[in-house]
Each structure stands twice: as structure tokens, then as C-alpha cells.
Design an enzyme around this catalytic site. Structure first.
Site, PDB file in Angstrom:
ATOM      1  N   ARG A   1      -4.397   8.835  -9.603  1.00 46.16           N
ATOM      2  CA  ARG A   1      -5.652   8.962 -10.345  1.00 46.16           C
ATOM      3  C   ARG A   1      -6.874   9.169  -9.451  1.00 46.16           C
ATOM      4  NH1 ARG A   1      -5.198   3.846 -14.073  1.00 46.16           N
ATOM      5  NH2 ARG A   1      -3.592   3.330 -12.545  1.00 46.16           N
TER       6      ARG A   1
ATOM      7  N   GLY B   1       8.990  -1.051  -7.394  1.00 41.87           N
ATOM      8  CA  GLY B   1       8.274  -2.207  -7.928  1.00 41.87           C
ATOM      9  C   GLY B   1       7.697  -3.096  -6.837  1.00 41.87           C
ATOM     10  N   THR B   2       6.819  -3.997  -7.260  1.00 48.21           N
ATOM     11  CA  THR B   2       6.083  -4.806  -6.276  1.00 48.21           C
ATOM     12  C   THR B   2       6.983  -5.787  -5.514  1.00 48.21           C
ATOM     13  OG1 THR B   2       5.355  -6.103  -8.198  1.00 48.21           O
ATOM     14  CG2 THR B   2       3.751  -4.624  -7.247  1.00 48.21           C
TER      15      THR B   2
ATOM     16  N   ALA C   1       0.830  -1.195   0.000  1.00 46.64           N
ATOM     17  CA  ALA C   1       0.000   0.000   0.000  1.00 46.64           C
ATOM     18  C   ALA C   1       0.868   1.249   0.000  1.00 46.64           C
ATOM     19  CB  ALA C   1      -0.909  -0.003   1.217  1.00 46.64           C
TER      20      ALA C   1
ATOM     21  N   ASN D   1      -3.175 -11.981 -14.175  1.00 49.22           N
ATOM     22  CA  ASN D   1      -2.735 -11.954 -12.787  1.00 49.22           C
ATOM     23  C   ASN D   1      -3.591 -10.968 -11.991  1.00 49.22           C
ATOM     24  OD1 ASN D   1      -1.241 -11.995 -10.411  1.00 49.22           O
ATOM     25  ND2 ASN D   1       0.311 -10.561 -11.189  1.00 49.22           N
TER      26      ASN D   1
HETATM   27  C1  UD1 Z   1       0.202  -5.503 -10.887  1.00 47.94           C
HETATM   28  C2  UD1 Z   1       0.845  -6.788 -11.387  1.00 47.94           C
HETATM   29  C3  UD1 Z   1       0.086  -7.276 -12.621  1.00 47.94           C
HETATM   30  C4  UD1 Z   1      -1.376  -7.502 -12.257  1.00 47.94           C
HETATM   31  C5  UD1 Z   1      -1.984  -6.232 -11.655  1.00 47.94           C
HETATM   32  C6  UD1 Z   1      -3.326  -6.525 -11.113  1.00 47.94           C
HETATM   33  C7  UD1 Z   1       3.225  -6.640 -10.876  1.00 47.94           C
HETATM   34  C8  UD1 Z   1       4.568  -6.402 -11.401  1.00 47.94           C
HETATM   35  N1  UD1 Z   1       2.216  -6.514 -11.724  1.00 47.94           N
HETATM   36  O1  UD1 Z   1       0.376  -4.517 -11.904  1.00 47.94           O
HETATM   37  O2  UD1 Z   1       0.634  -8.484 -13.094  1.00 47.94           O
HETATM   38  O3  UD1 Z   1      -2.107  -7.913 -13.387  1.00 47.94           O
HETATM   39  O4  UD1 Z   1      -1.173  -5.742 -10.577  1.00 47.94           O
HETATM   40  O5  UD1 Z   1      -3.951  -5.346 -10.676  1.00 47.94           O
HETATM   41  O6  UD1 Z   1       3.073  -6.992  -9.726  1.00 47.94           O
HETATM   42  N2  UD1 Z   1       3.223  -0.950  -4.915  1.00 47.94           N
HETATM   43  C9  UD1 Z   1       4.052  -0.598  -3.884  1.00 47.94           C
HETATM   44  N3  UD1 Z   1       5.341  -0.280  -4.146  1.00 47.94           N
HETATM   45  C10 UD1 Z   1       5.859  -0.322  -5.404  1.00 47.94           C
HETATM   46  C11 UD1 Z   1       5.012  -0.679  -6.464  1.00 47.94           C
HETATM   47  C12 UD1 Z   1       3.704  -1.002  -6.186  1.00 47.94           C
HETATM   48  O7  UD1 Z   1       3.634  -0.563  -2.735  1.00 47.94           O
HETATM   49  O8  UD1 Z   1       7.056  -0.047  -5.548  1.00 47.94           O
HETATM   50  C13 UD1 Z   1       1.841  -1.288  -4.618  1.00 47.94           C
HETATM   51  C14 UD1 Z   1       0.863  -0.301  -5.227  1.00 47.94           C
HETATM   52  O9  UD1 Z   1       0.546   0.719  -4.297  1.00 47.94           O
HETATM   53  C15 UD1 Z   1      -0.334  -1.166  -5.536  1.00 47.94           C
HETATM   54  C16 UD1 Z   1       0.259  -2.534  -5.800  1.00 47.94           C
HETATM   55  O10 UD1 Z   1       1.542  -2.532  -5.228  1.00 47.94           O
HETATM   56  O11 UD1 Z   1      -1.209  -1.280  -4.428  1.00 47.94           O
HETATM   57  C17 UD1 Z   1       0.322  -2.880  -7.278  1.00 47.94           C
HETATM   58  O12 UD1 Z   1       1.154  -2.000  -7.955  1.00 47.94           O
HETATM   59  P1  UD1 Z   1       0.824  -1.416  -9.362  1.00 47.94           P
HETATM   60  O13 UD1 Z   1       1.907  -0.533  -9.784  1.00 47.94           O
HETATM   61  O14 UD1 Z   1      -0.560  -0.860  -9.368  1.00 47.94           O
HETATM   62  O15 UD1 Z   1       0.863  -2.733 -10.267  1.00 47.94           O
HETATM   63  P2  UD1 Z   1       0.183  -2.933 -11.673  1.00 47.94           P
HETATM   64  O16 UD1 Z   1       0.968  -2.253 -12.699  1.00 47.94           O
HETATM   65  O17 UD1 Z   1      -1.270  -2.639 -11.580  1.00 47.94           O
END
Ligand code: UD1
Ligand code: CA
Length: 458
Positions: A18, A83-84, A12, A173
Site C-alpha cells: 500500500r 505469518g508473524t 520487517a 493488540n
Molecule cells: C498484527 C497482529 C494484530 C495486531 C496488528 C497491529 C498478528 C497475527 N496480528 O496484524 O493482532 O492488532 O498487527 O498492527 O500478529 N510480517 C513478517 N512476516 C510475515 C508476516 C508479517 O515479517 O510472515 C511482518 C510485517 O511486515 C509487519 C508485521 O509483521 O511489519 C505485522 O504483520 P501484518 O501482516 O501487518 O499483521 P496485521 O495483520 O496488521
């Protein structure tokens, strides 16, 4: 499975630009509860005993909020959003405590159901190292695609890195996955950032695990349960789905909703069987309604207790601290705040009862007001059992009306009234024969003289 330990890591840290909001995205509410709190609830329902919340944007606000909705959760700050996978590793300390299962979830996917998470955990119990939760969205654009070979999941490819052929895959995913705790850190540490976005992708652990010969599987969840919230239109969509689920549940548990699509519940609304809810009723947080009650149309209820067989509304407003005991009635255009309405008491029309007790069987006449506030402090009004308050009376608190006390209508009561006494708090009526006609004539001639004078000025 219950004997397997489980940590839920909830991501989170994102900003959620957005949403166009000063509030961190995951604190926007669904059914009166921050969306990330819904995620925590689902994790707990799926058996997670510990929660690691990864925060970044608005960290202080997130910490304050988390202290309320998940006081037991540990927070970890991800300073840079790389990144995640990088985000999950912010909770390295928690993961390294050694759990059987690590459930990775997103804070902005509030409708995820515990069932889908439990299914993924079951796969770990059966020997999988990674169980990814997949879904089939109507439009897969933007989602990572699940790449399967010979029925096995071998990779997740982000849209931006997909070939044209891979883009045609509809199985995507959802974002959440269950990872065996004993493999989690080595898999995450092996993730690099050579991809279109230059980010450390959590999804890469699928390819890494599969190359190591570990068992990787995909499970499937409904589209709704994987709905990610990025803007307020999606927030409203999630709210609508949540409400629909809750109404359905209420009806199956024995509550009659005449027009279910017009009744709004909160995350914690409790409502007993054989209660009937008419159209256009709003339940704010903290409401408990027992069985056999009638909630009439257009009532607005929050922080209130409604006991069995009570009658509320139409157009009633029950505010926090309203406590209606069996068979109490609060009718149209009445507001009740921080007050007990004891058994069988009636507050039927156009009344404000605040900071008060209304004794059993008392009858509060139309237009009664408890004057509970002097602009600085609040004061209590105590109305005894079986008291009768005549219409349009003001009870200026602090004041006590004894059991069986009788207040003449139109009274302003500033002194307490003993049991069974009759109190008048108004001027006595005076009637003067013929005086009405005399006044009317006097006023008519004065008006005529004024009009004539105005005419001669020109
Ligand atoms: C991600 C998935 C994608 C999936 C989609 C579903 C990855 C690489 N991709 O993409 O395969 O289909 O979700 O909705 O996982 N976050 C952090 N720190 C970071 C990056 C993200 O806390 O450095 C959190 C964001 O706040 C968010 C979540 O992780 O709650 C997902 O990140 P987001 O960038 O929205 O991933 P997607 O591009 O949507
Ligand atoms: Ca997203």
C-alpha cells in the site's frame, strides 16, 4: 531489570504494497531516519542489547540500509511470509542463544516509545511468560482483540476470526509483546495455522501459554505509540506526531520556537538552550546548534554546526560542512557549504561560500561568490582574519586572501592577495562627458528610420 538480557526481534519482511513504492516499506523515513531505525532505537532504549532483524521483501536493500542504521543488528531472511509467528522463528538461531527477555516488535510501528516496551519487560521480571502491549484505537477494526477473562488475558483474536461479541472489544493488540526467553521457542513452535488467513499467528502464543498455566498479561500503550504505517498518509501522520513530540521536547529544554508547528527537526538535531528559532525553519540531518543562537525565518539547515550566539538567516541555507563559530553571522539569501566561518565573521547578503575558510572578524560583502568548481574538481578559498571582501566579488579558487586583505568591490580575484594588501580585479572606470546624450540620440534616430522603412514595405 538491567541485569536481564534482552533480544529484540523486529519483523520487517512484509512488502508494504500500500505504500506503492519501489522502496521497502520500513525504509521510508520519519524525521530523516528509516522507520525501522526508529524501532531499533526504541528497542535499545528499552534495554535490548541485541537486535535480530527479520527481512524478506527487498532483502538486499534492507541489509545495506541496516548496515548503516544498526550495524550491530543481525539479519534473518524469512523466505515465505507465512505469518508473524513464522517470521519470529526466522530468528530462531538468535532466540536460542537464551535471553531472559525477547521483545517482538514490528518494523512499521515507528512511534513506539521505550517506556511501553520497558513496562512489558518489567512484567516479565515480575514473573509473566508473555506481556502483550495493548492499546485502544478510535476504530478497532482490523486489529486483533485482547480477550480477557476474570482480569486475565487468555487469547488474542484476529478480527477475521472474531465473533460479533468479540468485535465489540475496544482493547486491541498493538502488535508488540515481550516473551520470556525460556518459553519463547516452545510457545512459537506450538503455533498452528488453522485460522481465517491460514497463517502462523504470533498472537496465538497467548492462548497457548495461558493453557499451559503460564502467566500472561496485557499492558497498555497510547494509540500514537502503536500507530502502524501502511500507506503514505499514515507515514505523514506519524511524521506529524513525531515532529510535535520533538518540538515539545525542544521547548521544554529551553529552546524558543515562535511558531512550533512550522519548525521541522531531524531525528538527530541538537539544539541548545536559549536559542530562538523563528517560523518556517527546516533542520535536515546532522545539525548541531549551540545555545543563544538566533535562527531567523525560512532558513534551511543540514549537516551544519552553529556555535553559540550565531545569527542565521532569514532565508539562509547552511549545507553539509558549514561550521559557524561563535557570533558568526550568515544572513539573507546566503549559502554556505563545507566552510568554516570563524568567530564574529559576517556573511550577510546574497553570497555563496563553498569549500572555504572565512577568518575571524572578516566581512564578506553582498553578492560575493567563491568560485570553487571548474566543472571537474573543487578548490579551496582561504580568507584571512579581518579581511574585507567588497560587494559583488568573485574569488576564483584556489586562492588565498591574507589577513586584513581588502578586495575592491566587483573584483574577479584569480591570484592570491597578501596580508593587508588592497586588490582590484576589474577594469578602471572611464567617464566621458556628454557621451550618454549623444548615444541616446543616435539610437533614437536609428529606431525611427527602421520603423519608417517597415511602414513603406506595405
Ligand atoms: C498484527 C497482529 C494484530 C495486531 C496488528 C497491529 C498478528 C497475527 N496480528 O496484524 O493482532 O492488532 O498487527 O498492527 O500478529 N510480517 C513478517 N512476516 C510475515 C508476516 C508479517 O515479517 O510472515 C511482518 C510485517 O511486515 C509487519 C508485521 O509483521 O511489519 C505485522 O504483520 P501484518 O501482516 O501487518 O499483521 P496485521 O495483520 O496488521
Ligand atoms: Ca499491519
Amino acid at each position: 531489570m538491567s541485569q536481564r538480557t534482552c533480544l529484540s526481534v523486529i519483523l520487517a519482511a512484509g512488502e508494504g504494497t500500500r505504500m506503492k513504492s519501489a522502496l521497502p516499506k520500513v525504509l521510508h523515513q520519519i524525521a530523516g531516519l528509516p522507520m525501522v531505525a526508529h524501532v531499533v532505537k526504541a528497542a535499545e532504549a528499552a534495554g535490548a542489547s541485541d537486535v535480530a532483524l527479520v527481512i524478506g521483501h527487498g532483502a538486499d536493500e534492507m541489509r545495506r540500509a541496516a548496515a548503516k542504521f544498526a550495524p550491530e543488528a543481525e539479519t534473518f531472511v524469512q523466505d515465505k511470509r507465512l505469518g508473524t509467528a513464522h517470521a519470529v522463528l526466522a530468528a530462531r538461531e538468535a532466540i536460542s542463544k537464551g535471553y531472559d527477555d525477547v521483545l517482538v516488535m514490528f518494523g512499521d510501528t515507528p512511534l513506539i516509545d521505550a517506556q511501553a516496551l520497558a513496562t512489558a519487560r518489567r512484567k516479565l521480571a515480575e514473573g509473566a511468560a508473555v506481556a502483550v502491549i495493548g492499546f485502544r484505537p478510535p476504530n478497532p477494526a482490523g486489529y486483533g482483540r485482547l480477550i480477557e477473562q476474570a482480569g486475565r488475558l487468555v487469547a488474542i483474536r484476529e478480527e477475521k476470526d472474531c465473533s460479533e461479541a468479540e468485535k465489540k472489544i475496544g482493547f486491541c493488540n498493538a502488535g508488540m509483546m515481550a516473551v520470556a526467553g525460556k518459553h519463547a521457542l516452545q510457545l512459537l513452535d506450538a503455533v498452528g495455522n488453522k485460522n481465517a488467513k491460514g497463517e502462523y499467528y504470533l498472537t496465538d502464543i497467548v492462548e497457548i501459554a495461558s493453557a499451559q498455566g503460564l502467566d500472561v498479561v496485557a499492558t497498555e500503550a497510547s494509540f500514537e505509540s502503536a500507530l502502524g504505517i501502511n500507506n503514505r498518509a499514515e507515514l505523514a501522520q506519524a511524521e506529524a506526531i513525531w515532529q510535535q513530540r520533538r518540538r515539545h521536547e525542544a521547548m521544554l529544554s529551553g529552546v524558543t520556537l515562535i511558531a512550533p508547528e512550522t519548525v521541522y527537526f531531524s531525528h538527530d538535531t541538537e539544539i541548545g538552550a536559549d536559542t530562538i528559532v523563528e517560523p518556517n525553519v527546516w533542520f535536515g540531518p546532522g545539525v548541531m546548534v549551540a545555545s543563544g543562537a538566533k535562527i531567523h525565518a525560512f532558513s534551511h539547515i543540514e549537516g551544519a554546526i552553529v556555535a553559540s550566539n550565531c545569527d542565521v538567516g532569514p532565508f539562509a541555507r547552511l549545507r553539509p560542512g558549514a561550521d559557524l563559530r561563535n557570533k558568526a553571522k550568515v544572513g539573507n539569501f546566503c549559502e554556505v557549504k563545507q566552510a568554516v566561518i570563524e568567530e564574529g565573521a559576517k556573511v550577510n547578503h546574497l553570497t555563496y561560500i563553498g569549500d572555504a575558510r572565512v577568518g575571524a572578524g572578516a566581512n564578506i560583502g553582498a553578492g560575493t561568490i567563491t568560485c570553487n568548481y571548474d566543472g571537474y574538481s573543487k578548490f579551496f578559498t582561504d580568507i584571512g582574519e579581518g579581511a574585507f571582501i567588497g560587494s559583488n566579488s568573485s574569488l576564483v579558487a584556489p586562492v588565498t586572501i591574507g589577513n586584513g586583505g581588502y578586495i575592491a568591490s566587483g573584483s574577479v580575484i584569480t591570484e592570491s592577495v597578501p596580508d593587508d594588501a588592497l586588490a582590484f580585479g576589474r577594469a578602471r572606470q572611464k567617464t566621458i562627458p556628454g557621451k550618454g546624450k549623444e548615444l541616446r540620440e543616435r539610437f533614437a534616430s536609428a529606431a525611427a528610420a527602421k520603423k519608417k522603412a517597415a511602414g513603406t514595405d506595405h
